[in-house]
Design a protein around this motif. Structure first.
Motif, PDB file in Angstrom:
ATOM      1  N   TYR A 298       5.546  -0.572 -13.409  1.00 40.13           N
ATOM      2  CA  TYR A 298       4.177  -0.661 -12.895  1.00 40.13           C
ATOM      3  C   TYR A 298       3.200  -1.284 -13.884  1.00 40.13           C
ATOM      4  N   GLU A 299       3.439  -1.145 -15.162  1.00 39.93           N
ATOM      5  CA  GLU A 299       2.500  -1.666 -16.155  1.00 39.93           C
ATOM      6  C   GLU A 299       2.848  -3.064 -16.639  1.00 39.93           C
TER       7      GLU A 299
ATOM      8  N   GLN B 270       5.804  -5.303 -15.262  1.00 37.02           N
ATOM      9  CA  GLN B 270       6.920  -6.002 -14.629  1.00 37.02           C
ATOM     10  C   GLN B 270       6.763  -7.515 -14.667  1.00 37.02           C
TER      11      GLN B 270
ATOM     12  N   PHE C 276      -1.388   3.753 -12.436  1.00 33.72           N
ATOM     13  CA  PHE C 276      -0.449   3.750 -11.310  1.00 33.72           C
ATOM     14  C   PHE C 276      -0.033   5.167 -10.900  1.00 33.72           C
TER      15      PHE C 276
ATOM     16  N   VAL D  30      10.038   3.703  -6.270  1.00 38.85           N
ATOM     17  CA  VAL D  30      10.313   2.266  -6.329  1.00 38.85           C
ATOM     18  C   VAL D  30      11.647   1.997  -5.638  1.00 38.85           C
TER      19      VAL D  30
ATOM     20  N   TRP E 179      12.801  -3.571 -10.803  1.00 40.02           N
ATOM     21  CA  TRP E 179      13.170  -2.193 -11.152  1.00 40.02           C
ATOM     22  C   TRP E 179      14.441  -2.166 -12.009  1.00 40.02           C
TER      23      TRP E 179
END
Length: 211
Positions: A104-105, A107, A146, A155, A162
């Motif tokens: 989330y921070e 990718q 997030f 996810v 991922w």
């Protein structure tokens, strides 16, 4: 036999007996030449029962090379290689929390930036200034945008982003590659200004890392 002959024979026997007694006397070796005495000692061991015993030579003890006896740690030519060597299975909760933060921070960031985000979380868990476990660091209130209601959103595990996040998290947990932000405790977008006491450690992609 005449008296003279008897006397001569007796004298000869006396001299022979004296010679035999001298040779059998323990102190007679002291009268030998030192070189001769050493030769006799070497040629004839004191214990005659050992004459037929084979000589045993000492077996040399070879030093043990610790570097070769211990299994070598895996080495990677690059961070890309280290990430590629990992599996994509998230086996435990700490790994899933760390991968969630990376996903989330960061990718869209380069692998070095994703690893640096993971390093921040791991450094916080060891610092004593933040919660002591990875999931509590990630879900700490007010730290990561997030997080929703204290939980990390689910996810799709089939997404490439991922899988990459899981692999990066494994590299970070195993310390398989050194991050340029190894001492960082904070990061933010490069467009934002840090706090007054923040010390810049590294800038990677769109993030700047501080301690």
């Amino acid at each position: 036999m005449t008296l003279f002959t008897r006397a001569a024979t007796f004298a000869a026997l006396t001299l022979s007996l004296s010679g035999l007694l001298a040779m059998s006397t323990p102190g007679a070796a002291a009268e030998l030449d030192p070189t001769t005495a050493r030769a006799v000692a070497i040629a004839q061991p004191a214990d005659q029962s050992l004459q037929n015993t084979p000589t045993l030579l000492p077996v040399p003890v070879l030093p043990v090379d610790d570097a070769t006896s211990a299994p070598a740690a895996p080495e990677f030519a690059s961070l890309d290689a280290a990430v590629a060597a990992q599996s994509y299975a998230a086996e435990d909760e700490a790994l899933r929390c760390l991968a969630g933060a990376i996903f989330y921070e960061a990718q869209g960031e380069p692998l070095a930036g994703q690893l640096a985000v993971a390093e921040v979380i791991l450094n916080r868990s060891k610092s004593g200034r933040f919660p002591a476990d990875v999931c509590s660091v990630v879900t700490q209130r007010g730290q990561f945008g997030f997080v929703r209601g204290g939980t990390i959103p689910a996810v799709d595990a089939t997404r490439a982003g991922w899988k990459r996040a899981v692999a990066v998290a494994k590299v970070a947990l195993a310390e398989a590659w050194n991050s340029p932000a190894a001492n960082a405790l904070y990061f933010n977008a490069s467009r934002r200004s840090p706090g007054a006491r923040a010390i810049r450690v590294a800038a990677i992609g769109n993030h700047v890392f501080y301690r």
